[in-house]
Scaffold this motif. Structure first.
Motif, mmCIF file in Angstrom:
data_model
loop_
_atom_site.group_PDB
_atom_site.id
_atom_site.type_symbol
_atom_site.label_atom_id
_atom_site.label_comp_id
_atom_site.label_asym_id
_atom_site.label_seq_id
_atom_site.Cartn_x
_atom_site.Cartn_y
_atom_site.Cartn_z
ATOM 1 N N LEU A 1 17.813 41.091 15.016
ATOM 2 C CA LEU A 1 18.707 42.224 14.772
ATOM 3 C C LEU A 1 18.547 43.251 15.876
ATOM 4 O O LEU A 1 17.423 43.532 16.307
ATOM 5 C CB LEU A 1 18.400 42.852 13.407
ATOM 6 C CG LEU A 1 19.371 43.906 12.890
ATOM 7 C CD1 LEU A 1 20.720 43.262 12.574
ATOM 8 C CD2 LEU A 1 18.818 44.577 11.633
ATOM 9 N N ALA A 25 23.861 41.138 15.154
ATOM 10 C CA ALA A 25 23.071 39.914 15.116
ATOM 11 C C ALA A 25 22.767 39.455 16.534
ATOM 12 O O ALA A 25 23.606 39.540 17.431
ATOM 13 C CB ALA A 25 23.818 38.829 14.354
ATOM 14 N N ASP A 34 28.133 41.806 12.048
ATOM 15 C CA ASP A 34 27.740 40.660 12.869
ATOM 16 C C ASP A 34 27.527 41.041 14.331
ATOM 17 O O ASP A 34 26.871 40.306 15.071
ATOM 18 C CB ASP A 34 28.775 39.550 12.760
ATOM 19 C CG ASP A 34 30.173 40.022 13.159
ATOM 20 O OD1 ASP A 34 30.334 41.228 13.404
ATOM 21 O OD2 ASP A 34 31.085 39.177 13.220
ATOM 22 N N CYS A 38 21.600 34.770 7.491
ATOM 23 C CA CYS A 38 22.964 35.068 7.901
ATOM 24 C C CYS A 38 23.885 34.728 6.738
ATOM 25 O O CYS A 38 23.867 33.604 6.227
ATOM 26 C CB CYS A 38 23.338 34.251 9.139
ATOM 27 S SG CYS A 38 24.899 34.752 9.887
ATOM 28 N N PRO A 41 24.285 39.424 9.227
ATOM 29 C CA PRO A 41 22.856 39.329 8.916
ATOM 30 C C PRO A 41 22.506 40.183 7.709
ATOM 31 O O PRO A 41 23.031 41.284 7.547
ATOM 32 C CB PRO A 41 22.182 39.849 10.187
ATOM 33 C CG PRO A 41 23.217 40.679 10.868
ATOM 34 C CD PRO A 41 24.544 40.083 10.513
ATOM 35 N N TRP A 90 20.968 36.092 18.356
ATOM 36 C CA TRP A 90 20.363 34.772 18.157
ATOM 37 C C TRP A 90 19.539 34.379 19.364
ATOM 38 O O TRP A 90 19.912 34.623 20.508
ATOM 39 C CB TRP A 90 21.448 33.720 17.936
ATOM 40 C CG TRP A 90 22.203 33.902 16.644
ATOM 41 C CD1 TRP A 90 23.304 34.666 16.439
ATOM 42 C CD2 TRP A 90 21.868 33.314 15.391
ATOM 43 N NE1 TRP A 90 23.699 34.592 15.131
ATOM 44 C CE2 TRP A 90 22.838 33.762 14.450
ATOM 45 C CE3 TRP A 90 20.868 32.454 14.946
ATOM 46 C CZ2 TRP A 90 22.826 33.380 13.121
ATOM 47 C CZ3 TRP A 90 20.841 32.063 13.626
ATOM 48 C CH2 TRP A 90 21.810 32.528 12.725
ATOM 49 N N LEU A 131 17.315 34.176 14.146
ATOM 50 C CA LEU A 131 18.202 35.299 13.847
ATOM 51 C C LEU A 131 17.424 36.603 13.946
ATOM 52 O O LEU A 131 16.486 36.834 13.177
ATOM 53 C CB LEU A 131 18.809 35.144 12.448
ATOM 54 C CG LEU A 131 19.690 36.319 11.982
ATOM 55 C CD1 LEU A 131 20.878 36.512 12.910
ATOM 56 C CD2 LEU A 131 20.157 36.091 10.542
#
Length: 445
Positions: A312, A428, A425, A346, A352, A430, A310
């Motif tokens: 940002l 975020a 979100d 999360c 996040p 991934w 995760l």
């Protein structure tokens, strides 16, 4: 039983007696009763017709005959009509008073129906928002104000915070717009001219930035001379070593304040984030842990929890500055032997979240709403002793605002505090199985 009913029944009884005697005399009792009932029904039908026409247009048609039961009906209708006129006059006075009061307000006021249509507005709204009575009444407010920021604010449904936007008729005028829901789907829109306040805020921000910039050079020079004097080893300065040390300590503190003020000015002056990228949160959390352990000097237990993969999207410099302020505050206000936990995960709603939890001295509830104000300190003496500038949480607030995040504080005196930074979100990012960053969606930023 009312008098009208008594008269009606008495008339029916007399008619029945008369018809009975007449029928017995001529020998056609049944035919007379049927004829009398038909005449009675015809009478009421005529009265109902006159009543309908009279209620529909009392000035053009005469009212029904006030005989028997119909007298009570007409009196009741007249009483209801008088009540209705009084109520109408009262509502008219209330409406006139409302319009006069709202017209006297210095703020633009617009009444919106459940579909967003414009029902009414005062004269200030017509001047500030460019509304015209004959042209715009009944149209949707989204059609009349085309600003995209306003359109998003109107559609989101969250009106807890006001919106600042330029006036539709003049870009040089700044408005603060508030929407208040009321009734069944209706909304009240208020717009206030904050141009003067915006100008004063700009002057204040420029003044702070200019003064801070001008103070940087002389502070650097003074600090350099004090450091040289402390490190010179000159015996003639030994009686002044304590004084020089205190002066050097205060110059360091002033330099920190200047740097924080300049950082705040930069954050306020630029609404858009420059040089955004995918921030490696695992690496950033390691940097934050090292900084916390260095400040703690091994006197605290520092724990880190990171959700794998995760990351940002944002400015790594700004995020590191904001997170560092929260971490360093936790270390400063946690007694020796305490625990500080850094968490990156999360949340339940897919947002996040970075949080810092400590078991330090805690914060009283009355102080929490003012923590992000500049130079606000819960304990002034302790803050100065620990080297705080009083600007850390103000920086955190501005960084989170620029990243569409929000700060939440939970604290209890004597038990510790938790500072949480939640982000949308859409920010975020991934990591895929091949350790590559997923592309950002179109809804981000």
């Amino acid at each position: 039983m009312s008098k009208a009913w008594q008269q009606e029944l008495a008339g029916i009884a007399l008619a029945g007696v008369f018809l009975g005697l007449a029928g017995a005399g001529i020998g056609h009792y049944t035919a007379l009763i049927i004829a009398a009932l038909l005449l009675y029904l015809a009478w009421h039908f005529v009265q109902l017709t006159r009543l309908t026409l009279w209620l529909r247009s009392p000035k053009r048609h005469a009212r029904p005959y006030s005989v028997g039961l119909w007298r009570a009906i007409i009196e009741l209708v007249e009483e209801l009509r008088v009540r209705g006129k009084k109520r109408k006059r009262k509502l008219g006075r209330m409406l006139s008073g409302f319009r006069e009061s709202t017209s006297a307000l210095p703020d633009a006021t617009v009444v919106l129906d459940d579909r967003g249509g414009v029902e009414w507005w005062n004269s200030v709204a017509g001047r500030v928002l460019g509304l015209e009575r004959k042209r715009d009444k009944g149209l949707g407010i989204s059609e009349l104000i085309s600003d995209p920021v306003f359109q998003t604010y109107l559609a989101c449904g969250d009106y807890s915070r006001p919106l600042q936007m330029p006036a539709p008729v003049d870009d040089s005028v700044n408005l603060e717009v508030r929407i208040v829901p009321y009734g069944k789907g209706k909304r009240l829109l208020q717009a206030r001219d904050i141009t003067r306040l915006s100008q004063l805020e700009t002057v204040r921000r420029d003044f702070v930035a200019n003064v801070s910039h001008e103070m940087r050079t002389p502070l650097t020079v003074v600090h350099g001379y004090l450091e040289s004097m402390n490190d010179s080893g000159d015996q003639a300065l030994s009686p002044w070593s304590y004084v020089l040390g205190q002066m050097q300590q205060q110059t360091v503190r002033m330099q920190r304040i200047v740097e924080d003020l300049l950082l705040l000015s930069r954050l306020e002056s630029h609404n858009n984030i420059e040089e955004q990228e995918v921030v490696d949160m695992s690496a950033l959390m390691s940097v934050l842990k090292e900084g916390a352990e260095g400040l703690s000097a091994q006197n605290h237990e520092v724990a880190v929890t990171v959700e794998p993969g995760l990351n940002l999207y944002g400015s790594v410099t700004e995020l590191e500055s904001a997170f560092s302020n929260l971490v360093f505050n936790a270390v400063r206000y946690t007694p020796t032997g305490g625990r500080v936990t850094l968490n990156w995960e999360c949340g339940d709603e897919g947002e996040p979240c970075f949080s810092v939890t400590d078991n330090g001295i805690g914060i009283a509830p009355e102080h929490i709403p003012r923590l992000t104000e500049r130079f606000y300190r819960v304990d002034v003496g302790r803050s100065r002793q620990s080297g705080g500038t009083g600007l850390g949480l103000a920086i955190v607030k501005h960084v989170l605002t620029r990243h569409q995040g929000r700060l939440q504080v939970k604290s209890e005196p004597g038990k510790g505090s938790t500072f949480s930074c939640s982000f949308p979100d859409s920010r975020a990012c991934w990591e895929s199985l091949e350790n590559e960053k997923k592309p950002l969606t179109s809804r981000s930023l």
